[in-house]
Design a protein around this motif. Structure first.
Motif, mmCIF file in Angstrom:
data_model
loop_
_atom_site.group_PDB
_atom_site.id
_atom_site.type_symbol
_atom_site.label_atom_id
_atom_site.label_comp_id
_atom_site.label_asym_id
_atom_site.label_seq_id
_atom_site.Cartn_x
_atom_site.Cartn_y
_atom_site.Cartn_z
ATOM 1 N N UNK A 1 0.790 -1.230 0.000
ATOM 2 C CA UNK A 1 0.000 0.000 0.000
ATOM 3 C C UNK A 1 0.818 1.275 0.000
ATOM 4 N N UNK A 2 2.087 1.171 -0.349
ATOM 5 C CA UNK A 2 2.965 2.351 -0.372
ATOM 6 C C UNK A 2 3.266 2.751 -1.811
ATOM 7 N N UNK A 3 3.423 4.048 -2.036
ATOM 8 C CA UNK A 3 3.869 4.510 -3.347
ATOM 9 C C UNK A 3 5.133 5.337 -3.182
ATOM 10 N N UNK A 4 5.741 5.691 -4.283
ATOM 11 C CA UNK A 4 7.048 6.367 -4.263
ATOM 12 C C UNK A 4 7.026 7.689 -3.502
ATOM 13 N N UNK A 5 5.943 8.451 -3.647
ATOM 14 C CA UNK A 5 5.879 9.758 -2.991
ATOM 15 C C UNK A 5 5.662 9.620 -1.484
ATOM 16 N N UNK A 6 4.871 8.647 -1.109
ATOM 17 C CA UNK A 6 4.660 8.397 0.316
ATOM 18 C C UNK A 6 5.963 7.991 0.998
ATOM 19 N N UNK A 7 6.713 7.097 0.354
ATOM 20 C CA UNK A 7 7.990 6.645 0.914
ATOM 21 C C UNK A 7 8.978 7.810 0.989
ATOM 22 N N UNK A 8 8.980 8.678 -0.024
ATOM 23 C CA UNK A 8 9.875 9.839 -0.005
ATOM 24 C C UNK A 8 9.529 10.782 1.134
ATOM 25 N N UNK A 9 8.258 11.096 1.299
ATOM 26 C CA UNK A 9 7.835 12.041 2.345
ATOM 27 C C UNK A 9 8.186 11.496 3.728
ATOM 28 N N UNK A 10 7.828 10.240 3.984
ATOM 29 C CA UNK A 10 8.076 9.662 5.299
ATOM 30 C C UNK A 10 9.543 9.242 5.476
ATOM 31 N N UNK A 11 10.119 8.643 4.454
ATOM 32 C CA UNK A 11 11.473 8.107 4.573
ATOM 33 C C UNK A 11 12.562 9.153 4.575
ATOM 34 N N UNK A 12 12.317 10.280 3.906
ATOM 35 C CA UNK A 12 13.346 11.332 3.918
ATOM 36 C C UNK A 12 12.906 12.554 4.711
ATOM 37 N N UNK A 13 11.827 13.202 4.307
ATOM 38 C CA UNK A 13 11.488 14.493 4.900
ATOM 39 C C UNK A 13 11.064 14.384 6.363
ATOM 40 N N UNK A 14 10.123 13.515 6.670
ATOM 41 C CA UNK A 14 9.661 13.413 8.057
ATOM 42 C C UNK A 14 10.754 12.849 8.954
ATOM 43 N N UNK A 15 11.467 11.827 8.488
ATOM 44 C CA UNK A 15 12.543 11.265 9.316
ATOM 45 C C UNK A 15 13.655 12.285 9.547
ATOM 46 N N UNK A 16 13.927 13.129 8.541
ATOM 47 C CA UNK A 16 14.969 14.151 8.675
ATOM 48 C C UNK A 16 14.574 15.208 9.692
ATOM 49 N N UNK A 17 13.333 15.660 9.642
ATOM 50 C CA UNK A 17 12.875 16.686 10.583
ATOM 51 C C UNK A 17 12.853 16.132 12.005
ATOM 52 N N UNK A 18 12.368 14.917 12.179
ATOM 53 C CA UNK A 18 12.377 14.302 13.504
ATOM 54 C C UNK A 18 13.799 14.174 14.028
ATOM 55 N N UNK A 19 14.674 13.657 13.194
ATOM 56 C CA UNK A 19 16.076 13.484 13.559
ATOM 57 C C UNK A 19 16.718 14.808 13.932
#
Length: 303
Positions: A192-210
């Protein structure tokens, strides 16, 4: 300390009449920083899946380890030794977290330990929460790398390259995350994942949290927690921060023994970065790990 003092960043320069902490802000660099935060809002468009959450956590953990074990304990404090290719790899991963290059990071951190919680400390919470948390690295005067403090690291051209072109590691890392999203979308549609969802969560959200969890070591670990050792600063041990930063929350321990690879001095002080480094030691990737003086700890620790 009163809440107003915590967030007070309005000390007025008597000559310019402007807030001292804001007049040096490098606004062109603030725009991409704000942009990183705003892009995270697209999560409301892409939605979320378990695959996205797992990728987010993995990207967070890998890069947090690069920051805590290598940017901090290795580049800043030389608490162990490793191969040149290993330091380059983790230098790249650390830079992909958008916290600048390893030389810049280590130079500022070494400066911090020399001047911790004094007027010369660029990110002491004594100067206000917001400045300590993030305004300090958005200031023009703190943008250059203090190369005189990292001559031992500057002899490696690959580290100098990472420092000079620190914009490329995040772009490359984001591209790899996007590629992973394409793979999952194409070959594992049931997730149920697509490329944009993985990009948003895998890079942007993880980066901001980190990023913000890391910044909390400056802004919170010098305010909230326990002080086991008397040091010439306000450092505190904070269990919650230790969990989210893979061990960095044992900050009073660290300021007591900065060169130690181990920041959790007791068995109940969870230090995940140290555990991973011990595993790397067993397979020969790192060696000569430095430890705190047990007798000194016993003599100086408060009962």
């Amino acid at each position: 300390m009163k809440m107003k003092q915590w967030f007070d960043n309005s000390q007025i320069n008597t000559q310019t009449g402007q807030p001292e902490q804001l007049e040096g802000i490098d606004w062109p660099r603030v725009i991409p920083y704000i942009g990183l935060h705003l892009v995270c809002l697209f999560a409301f468009v892409t939605g979320v899946s378990w695959a996205a959450i797992i990728v987010c956590i993995a990207a967070y953990m890998i890069r947090m380890f690069a920051i805590t074990a290598f940017y901090h304990r290795y580049f800043s404090h030389k608490s162990f030794k490793t191969y040149r290719w290993v330091q380059a790899l983790f230098g790249f991963l650390g830079a992909s977290a958008t916290q600048r290059g390893p030389l810049w990071w280590a130079a500022h951190h070494r400066h911090h330990h020399i001047h911790a919680d004094t007027a010369e400390d660029t990110h002491s919470p004594r100067h206000g929460f917001l400045k300590s948390h993030m305004l300090w690295f958005l200031n023009k005067k703190n943008f250059p790398t203090q190369e005189q403090r990292v001559k031992d690291l500057a002899r490696y051209p690959e580290l100098r390259w990472l420092d000079r072109f620190d914009i490329f590691p995040p772009i490359i890392f984001a591209s790899l995350i996007f590629g992973l999203g394409i793979y999952l979308e194409k070959f594992h549609p049931s997730l149920g994942a697509d490329r944009w969802q993985i990009l948003i969560w895998g890079f942007f959200i993880s980066t901001i949290l980190l990023s913000h969890v890391t910044y909390c070591i400056n802004s919170l670990a010098h305010r909230w927690g326990t002080k086991r050792f008397e040091t010439n600063d306000d450092s505190r041990n904070n269990f919650l921060l230790a969990l989210f930063t893979l061990g960095e929350g044992w900050h009073n321990n660290h300021h007591f023994s900065p060169g130690s690879v181990k920041q959790g001095f007791y068995w109940w002080e969870i230090d995940l970065s140290y555990y991973v480094l011990k595993g790397m030691e067993k397979v020969g990737l790192v060696w000569d790990l430095k430890y705190p003086d047990k007798q000194l700890i016993k003599a100086k620790a408060k009962s």
